[in-house]
Design a protein around this motif. Structure first.
Motif, short mmCIF file in Angstrom:
data_model
loop_
_atom_site.label_atom_id
_atom_site.label_comp_id
_atom_site.label_asym_id
_atom_site.label_seq_id
_atom_site.Cartn_x
_atom_site.Cartn_y
_atom_site.Cartn_z
N GLY A 25 48.46 38.57 31.70
CA GLY A 25 47.65 37.83 30.73
C GLY A 25 46.97 38.74 29.72
O GLY A 25 46.94 39.96 29.86
N THR B 241 48.71 38.95 36.31
CA THR B 241 49.42 37.77 35.81
C THR B 241 50.07 38.00 34.45
O THR B 241 50.65 37.07 33.88
N TYR C 255 55.24 43.98 32.29
CA TYR C 255 54.74 43.21 31.13
C TYR C 255 54.61 44.08 29.87
O TYR C 255 53.86 43.73 28.96
N GLU D 23 45.44 35.47 43.69
CA GLU D 23 46.77 35.05 43.22
C GLU D 23 47.25 33.81 43.98
O GLU D 23 47.84 32.91 43.38
N ARG E 79 52.21 26.27 34.06
CA ARG E 79 51.49 27.52 33.82
C ARG E 79 52.10 28.22 32.61
O ARG E 79 53.30 28.48 32.56
N PHE F 50 45.08 30.95 42.68
CA PHE F 50 45.45 30.58 41.31
C PHE F 50 46.50 29.47 41.29
O PHE F 50 46.57 28.69 40.35
N GLN F 51 47.32 29.43 42.34
CA GLN F 51 48.36 28.39 42.39
C GLN F 51 47.76 26.99 42.36
O GLN F 51 48.39 26.05 41.90
N MET G 21 42.92 40.51 37.44
CA MET G 21 43.79 39.32 37.47
C MET G 21 44.58 39.18 36.17
O MET G 21 45.69 38.64 36.17
#
Length: 566
Positions: free
Chosen positions: A291, A289, A48, A249, A261, A252-253, A285
Motif C-alpha cells: 500500500g 500489503t 512491490y 494480516e 480489496r 485484515f481479511q 502494514m
C-alpha cells in the motif's frame, strides 16, 4: 504470512472469543516466514518494486526508491563503526525521511529509538541517556532541543534533515517558507553534525552489509510510561512486530469479506510514525500489503489536512477519537467524497459513541475500534473490520492472543466480572529496557502482560474497558503520568504541594488539571503554566490550574488524587 486453522491447533474451549470469529479467519498465526524486519523488507520491496510506498507534500517514494535510499542510510551507519544492536534515535515528524531512516537502521542491524519531536530538553535527555543511543537523526526544526542535551549523552553522531530534503526542486522553496516565512526553525548550532543529504551521499559510496539478525534481537525501543511513572523503553523484538503484522494480516481479511480489496491500497497516515499505532498499522502494514501511505506532517492543521485528504482516494484510515472529531467539525471535510473509504480503524484512546455515529453518518464507514499498547506492538484486540455497527467495545483478542480478566491476586475472573485486562501473545514485549524490576511487575510468571486497564469480557468474547487501574491521564492517545507533572511543578519555588489529575475534555479526551498549594502567596496561574511549559511537552502541560489551601491526604500523608477527581 502463513496461517493455520482453529481445528489444527486444538484451541482450548476457554477461548470463548473464537466462536465470534468469522468463518475462514484463522485462530492462530503460523511460523513466521521472516526472522527479521530487514528480511521482510527485502521481500516487500522486491514484490512491490514499482508501486508507491510513501507520499508526502506531493512527492512519492516507490518501494524501489525506499529500498535504494534506506540502503544508503544503513550503509552509512555501518561505515561509522556502530556495532550490531546499537541504538539510533529518530526525532522526525511524518515526512519521507522518516521511513527511509527507520528502515535503513533496521536493515543495518541496529535498534530504532523513536523520539517525539516535541520533547523538551529534559525529556529528550532522559530518553537518549536511558537508551544509550549512539546517533540521532533530527529535523532542523527540533535541532535546538538536541543542541541543549547532546553533550550530556552517549550520542556521537548527529544528522540534521530539512523539510525539503526529499522533495526535489520544490524542496528549496519549502525550506525557505519553513525557515523565513513561517519561522519554524529556531536558531541552533551542533558542531560536527552532518546534513541528511551528506549522509545519503556518503552512504551511496559505501555498501550495506546484510547483518545476521535473530528474531529475538531488539528492533525498537518504544518509550512509554507503561503502567507506572517514569518513561521506560518497551523492548520490541523483530519477532514481536512481525507477529503483530501476521496477526493483523489475518484480521485484515475481515475488512474485505463483502467487498473487493483494491490492488493498490491507500493508507492515510496522520498519526505520528514515532507512535506505535502508526508504526505498525500504517508503516509496516503498508509494506506488507503493497500500500501507499499518505504522510501528514502536521495533522493539527485541520484545513491543510482536509485539503490533502481531498487529493487521495483513501481506503484505510487509522486515527484517534480526537482526530475524527476535529475533522468532522470542518465544513470542507463534510464535502469530501468518501466512496473509497473501506476501513476506519480507531485506537490510542476510547472512541466515543457520538463521534462514531456521526462518522458513520458523514462518511458511510463505521469505525472499528481496536486496543493495544506500546508493550503489545501494539494490537491485542480488535472489532471485526467490516462491522456496520459500532460496538462500544475494544473487540476480541486477535489470532494467537490470549486475554484474561484478573484480580489483584492474579486470579482469572468469570465472564462479566470486572478486573485488570491481561494479555499474552507473541506480540508482547520482551520486557522494559534494562529494568528487570519493572518487567517483573508488568509481566506475570505465566507470560501475561498486566495492562493497567480495568474491564470485563462478555459472553461473545468482546472486551469493554471501564476504567484505568492507575492514575494515568490519556491526552489525545498519549500517556501522561501525574508523577512526572507533579515532579516538574514542584521545582518551582513558589509551589508548596501539588497534585495532577485528568479531567474530561471534548477535544483531547482528557486534559491535565493541576491542584496547587502556594508557598508564595503572589504565585499566579500564568507563572505555573509557564514553568510547566518550559519542562513538559505540549500534551503533558496542565491546561487548568486550581489553587487550594490544602490537598486531601491519607493518614500517612499520601495525597488522594481520587478525592480531587470527585
Amino acid at each position: 504470512m502463513a496461517e493455520v486453522s482453529a481445528q489444527q491447533t486444538g484451541i482450548s474451549p476457554g477461548k470463548i472469543w473464537l466462536k465470534s470469529y468469522p468463518p475462514g479467519i484463522a485462530a492462530e498465526i503460523g511460523p513466521l516466514p521472516y526472522k527479521s524486519i530487514g528480511e521482510f523488507f527485502d521481500h516487500a520491496v522486491a514484490r512491490y518494486s514499482s508501486r508507491p510506498a510513501f507520499t508526502c507534500m506531493g512527492k512519492t517514494l516507490t518501494f524501489a526508491d525506499l529500498n535504494a535510499q534506506s540502503a544508503r542510510i544503513g550503509a552509512w551507519l555501518q561505515s561509522i563503526g556502530l556495532a550490531k544492536g546499537d541504538r539510533v534515535a529518530v526525532m522526525m515528524p511524518n515526512i519521507l525521511q522518516n521511513p527511509v531512516i527507520v528502515y535503513g537502521i533496521l536493515r543495518a542491524g541496529f535498534t530504532v529509538v523513536n523520539v517525539n519531536p516535541l520533547y523538551t530538553p529534559r525529556e529528550l535527555q532522559h530518553q537518549l541517556t536511558d537508551s544509550g543511543a549512539k546517533a540521532i537523526f533530527v529535523l532542523e526544526n527540533f535541532a535546538h532541543t538536541v543542541q541543549q542535551v547532546v553533550d550530556k549523552t552517549a550520542v556521537k553522531h548527529v544528522v540534521v534533515a530539512t523539510m525539503g530534503d526529499m522533495l526535489g526542486l520544490k524542496g528549496a522553496i519549502v525550506n525557505l517558507v519553513v525557515r523565513r516565512v513561517k519561522k519554524l526553525v529556531p536558531a541552533w548550532s551542533i558542531p560536527g553534525h552532518l546534513s541528511f543529504k551528506d549522509v545519503l551521499s556518503k552512504g551511496g559510496r559505501a555498501k550495506l552489509t546484510k547483518p545476521n539478525v535473530a528474531a529475538s534481537d531488539v528492533a525498537f525501543l518504544q518509550y512509554t510510561g507503561g503502567t507506572t511513572g517514569v518513561s521506560k523503553g518497551a523492548t520490541l523484538t523483530h519477532s514481536n512486530l512481525l507477529s503483530n503484522m501476521a496477526q493483523m494480516e489475518i484480521w485484515f481479511q475481515t475488512a474485505f469479506r463483502s467487498r473487493t480489496r483494491p490492488d493498490n491500497l491507500v493508507f492515510m497516515c496522520a498519526l505520528p510514525l514515532y507512535h506505535i499505532f502508526a508504526l505498525t498499522v500504517n508503516s509496516l502494514m503498508g509494506l506488507a500489503t503493497g500500500g501507499n501511505n499518505i504522510l501528514i506532517p502536521n495533522p493539527r492543521d485541520i484545513p491543510g489536512f482536509v485539503k490533502e485528504l481531498g487529493k487521495h482516494n483513501t481506503n484505510i484510515f487509522p486515527g484517534l477519537n480526537t482526530l475524527f472529531n476535529a475533522l468532522m467539525n470542518n465544513a470542507e471535510f463534510q464535502k469530501l467524497d468518501f466512496s473509497s473509504l473501506m476501513l476506519t480503524f480507531g485506537g490510542g484512546m476510547a472512541i466515543q459513541r457520538p463521534v462514531a455515529e456521526r462518522w458513520k453518518q458523514m462518511t458511510g464507514c463505521s469505525i472499528a475500534e481496536g486496543y493495544g499498547l506500546s508493550e503489545t506492538s501494539p494490537v491485542a484486540t480488535a472489532n471485526i473490520l467490516d462491522a456496520t455497527e459500532f460496538t462500544g467495545t475494544i473487540g476480541m483478542p486477535i489470532p494467537s492472543t490470549d486475554v484474561e480478566i484478573r484480580d489483584d491476586q492474579g486470579n482469572t475472573l468469570a465472564i462479566g466480572e470486572v478486573g485488570e485486562i491481561c494479555i499474552r501473545g507473541p506480540q508482547v514485549m520482551a520486557g522494559y529496557w534494562q529494568r528487570p524490576d519493572e518487567t517483573a511487575k508488568a509481566i506475570s510468571p505465566d507470560g501475561f502482560f498486566r495492562s493497567g486497564d480495568i474491564g470485563f469480557m462478555n459472553a461473545d468474547g468482546l472486551v469493554k474497558i471501564v476504567d484505568r487501574k492507575k492514575d494515568m491521564i490519556l491526552v489525545s492517545g498519549f500517556n501522561v503520568f501525574p508523577n512526572e507533572i507533579e515532579e516538574v511543578a514542584m521545582t518551582h519555588p513558589g509551589i508548596l504541594e501539588c497534585a495532577a489529575i485528568g479531567i474530561p475534555d471534548e477535544h483531547s479526551g482528557e486534559a491535565v488539571k493541576l491542584f496547587v498549594v502556594k508557598r508564595d502567596a503572589a504565585l499566579t496561574e500564568e507563572e505555573v503554566k509557564r514553568h510547566c511549559a518550559a519542562n513538559l511537552t505540549n500534551y503533558k502541560r496542565p491546561r487548568f490550574v486550581e489553587f487550594r489551601t490544602e490537598l486531601p491526604k491519607t493518614n500517612v500523608g499520601k495525597i488522594l488524587r481520587k478525592d480531587l477527581r470527585g
